[in-house]
Scaffold this active site. Sequence first.
Site, PDB file in Angstrom:
ATOM      1  N   SER A   1      -0.817   8.252   4.900  1.00  0.00           N
ATOM      2  CA  SER A   1      -1.292   6.785   4.663  1.00  0.00           C
ATOM      3  C   SER A   1      -2.494   6.844   5.773  1.00  0.00           C
ATOM      4  O   SER A   1      -2.213   7.797   6.931  1.00  0.00           O
ATOM      5  CB  SER A   1      -0.504   5.759   4.917  1.00  0.00           C
ATOM      6  OG  SER A   1      -0.928   4.592   5.475  1.00  0.00           O
TER       7      SER A   1
ATOM      8  N   TYR B   1       7.066   1.682   8.494  1.00  0.00           N
ATOM      9  CA  TYR B   1       6.135   2.854   7.344  1.00  0.00           C
ATOM     10  C   TYR B   1       5.126   3.657   8.147  1.00  0.00           C
ATOM     11  O   TYR B   1       4.919   4.739   7.827  1.00  0.00           O
ATOM     12  CB  TYR B   1       5.430   1.754   6.566  1.00  0.00           C
ATOM     13  CG  TYR B   1       4.595   2.322   5.490  1.00  0.00           C
ATOM     14  CD1 TYR B   1       5.165   2.600   4.365  1.00  0.00           C
ATOM     15  CD2 TYR B   1       3.203   2.236   5.558  1.00  0.00           C
ATOM     16  CE1 TYR B   1       4.203   3.520   3.399  1.00  0.00           C
ATOM     17  CE2 TYR B   1       2.311   2.826   4.861  1.00  0.00           C
ATOM     18  CZ  TYR B   1       2.668   3.333   3.592  1.00  0.00           C
ATOM     19  OH  TYR B   1       2.028   3.712   2.854  1.00  0.00           O
TER      20      TYR B   1
HETATM   21  N1  NAD Z   1      -1.108   1.930  -2.453  1.00  0.00           N
HETATM   22  C1  NAD Z   1      -1.681   1.822  -1.326  1.00  0.00           C
HETATM   23  O1  NAD Z   1      -2.265   1.143  -0.666  1.00  0.00           O
HETATM   24  C2  NAD Z   1      -1.224   3.169  -0.250  1.00  0.00           C
HETATM   25  C3  NAD Z   1      -1.930   3.472   0.725  1.00  0.00           C
HETATM   26  C4  NAD Z   1      -1.602   4.507   1.537  1.00  0.00           C
HETATM   27  C5  NAD Z   1      -0.411   5.321   1.175  1.00  0.00           C
HETATM   28  N2  NAD Z   1      -0.004   5.238  -0.137  1.00  0.00           N
HETATM   29  C6  NAD Z   1       1.029   5.928  -0.583  1.00  0.00           C
HETATM   30  O2  NAD Z   1       0.937   6.272  -1.774  1.00  0.00           O
HETATM   31  C7  NAD Z   1       2.456   6.653  -2.300  1.00  0.00           C
HETATM   32  C8  NAD Z   1       2.417   5.792  -3.592  1.00  0.00           C
HETATM   33  O3  NAD Z   1       1.920   4.316  -3.318  1.00  0.00           O
HETATM   34  P1  NAD Z   1       2.175   3.093  -4.423  1.00  0.00           P
HETATM   35  O4  NAD Z   1       0.838   2.310  -3.841  1.00  0.00           O
HETATM   36  O5  NAD Z   1       1.834   3.731  -5.476  1.00  0.00           O
HETATM   37  O6  NAD Z   1       3.543   2.552  -3.893  1.00  0.00           O
HETATM   38  P2  NAD Z   1       4.630   1.993  -5.293  1.00  0.00           P
HETATM   39  O7  NAD Z   1       5.727   1.369  -4.570  1.00  0.00           O
HETATM   40  O8  NAD Z   1       3.971   1.537  -6.521  1.00  0.00           O
HETATM   41  O9  NAD Z   1       5.117   3.504  -5.589  1.00  0.00           O
HETATM   42  C9  NAD Z   1       6.241   4.071  -5.022  1.00  0.00           C
HETATM   43  C10 NAD Z   1       7.042   4.741  -6.016  1.00  0.00           C
HETATM   44  O10 NAD Z   1       8.334   5.429  -5.264  1.00  0.00           O
HETATM   45  C11 NAD Z   1       9.389   4.835  -6.050  1.00  0.00           C
HETATM   46  N3  NAD Z   1      10.672   4.987  -5.140  1.00  0.00           N
HETATM   47  C12 NAD Z   1      10.857   4.423  -4.002  1.00  0.00           C
HETATM   48  N4  NAD Z   1      12.059   4.604  -3.444  1.00  0.00           N
HETATM   49  C13 NAD Z   1      12.372   5.805  -4.126  1.00  0.00           C
HETATM   50  C14 NAD Z   1      13.729   6.550  -3.945  1.00  0.00           C
HETATM   51  N5  NAD Z   1      14.656   6.158  -3.081  1.00  0.00           N
HETATM   52  N6  NAD Z   1      13.622   7.597  -4.824  1.00  0.00           N
HETATM   53  C15 NAD Z   1      12.882   7.822  -5.489  1.00  0.00           C
HETATM   54  N7  NAD Z   1      11.627   7.173  -5.858  1.00  0.00           N
HETATM   55  C16 NAD Z   1      11.591   6.173  -5.115  1.00  0.00           C
HETATM   56  C17 NAD Z   1       9.217   3.513  -6.360  1.00  0.00           C
HETATM   57  O11 NAD Z   1      10.112   3.078  -7.454  1.00  0.00           O
HETATM   58  C18 NAD Z   1       7.556   3.654  -6.814  1.00  0.00           C
HETATM   59  O12 NAD Z   1       7.763   3.881  -8.191  1.00  0.00           O
HETATM   60  C19 NAD Z   1       3.307   6.261  -1.367  1.00  0.00           C
HETATM   61  O13 NAD Z   1       3.725   7.415  -0.669  1.00  0.00           O
HETATM   62  C20 NAD Z   1       2.487   5.163  -0.488  1.00  0.00           C
HETATM   63  O14 NAD Z   1       3.023   5.175   0.769  1.00  0.00           O
HETATM   64  C21 NAD Z   1      -0.173   3.824  -0.712  1.00  0.00           C
END
Ligand code: NAD
Length: 253
Positions: A147, A160
């Site tokens: 991130s 986080y």
């Molecule tokens: N959306 C953003 O703005 C953003 C920004 C920077 C980084 N990210 C990173 O991108 C990735 C995806 O993010 P997102 O926004 O799609 O979030 P999201 O919460 O929609 O997706 C994360 C997924 O991980 C799953 N998950 C959570 N705990 C789990 C566990 N213990 N075992 C297995 N699966 C598990 C959730 O059910 C979910 O489907 C993450 O690593 C997040 O940190 C997202």
Amino acid sequence: MSLNSLLQGRRVMITGGARGLGYAFAEAAARAGARVVIADILEDRVQASANELAALGLDVSGLSLDLADPASIERCVSATVDLLGGLDGLVNNASITNSGGKSCEELEIAMFDRVLQVNVRGTWLMTRACLPALRQSGQGAVVNLASDTPLWGAPNLLAYTASKGAVIAMTRSLARELGGDGITVNAIAPGLVEVEATQYVPAARHQLYLDQRALKRSQVPDDVCGAVLFALSDLSRFITGQTLPVNGGFVMP
Ligand SMILES: NC(=O)c1ccc[n+]([C@@H]2O[C@H](COP(=O)([O-])OP(=O)(O)OC[C@H]3O[C@@H](n4cnc5c(N)ncnc54)[C@H](O)[C@@H]3O)[C@@H](O)[C@H]2O)c1
């Protein structure tokens, strides 16, 4: 090389693919020719998402996974390798945010531990479990979702942000450990992306990103897919240990 065949025949596992960015990566990788397994703690939803993508004619299967449980990780990786007949790519995408909005004084110890357990330990254990198959592949690629929060020091998101800083550090260590096996390890660092999970993010934080980005629009999941496909593909075979910010120019480290 056509982009439609960028990942032709590659066997790819994407954690957290039930929704959000992981779902978008699964669709993009499958459209580029990969055979994909998405694995998520949302058991019903991961199955429904895999079915939805399969109905588009894409080769996507869904499995359940709890990254906090080492035995679940081993079971899921073994089922994935059986299903795909090996593994060429792992996208460590699943993670939790949970500490959002709390100051460093309000954040509970249990929450801090949980975030680190899933985001950091989970990434390590998942990568470790996939290593025998990735070694055998001869073209193994690990892509870690970091991130941009550790790059600019996002406030009120301590656990986080720390966990994603650790993911960047692990990416570098793993790249050096695994380079001898021909496995690349890179991280992608998105900015604030418009998905279900970021709907809770305060409007002021969305506005900050909008104001400070070089590119003046919201970020959507498609904006991140190209970087993930690139990191999984032969186009990046001599790139490892790197973190690529994909944030419209919000931070430029
Ligand atoms: N959306 C953003 O703005 C953003 C920004 C920077 C980084 N990210 C990173 O991108 C990735 C995806 O993010 P997102 O926004 O799609 O979030 P999201 O919460 O929609 O997706 C994360 C997924 O991980 C799953 N998950 C959570 N705990 C789990 C566990 N213990 N075992 C297995 N699966 C598990 C959730 O059910 C979910 O489907 C993450 O690593 C997040 O940190 C997202």
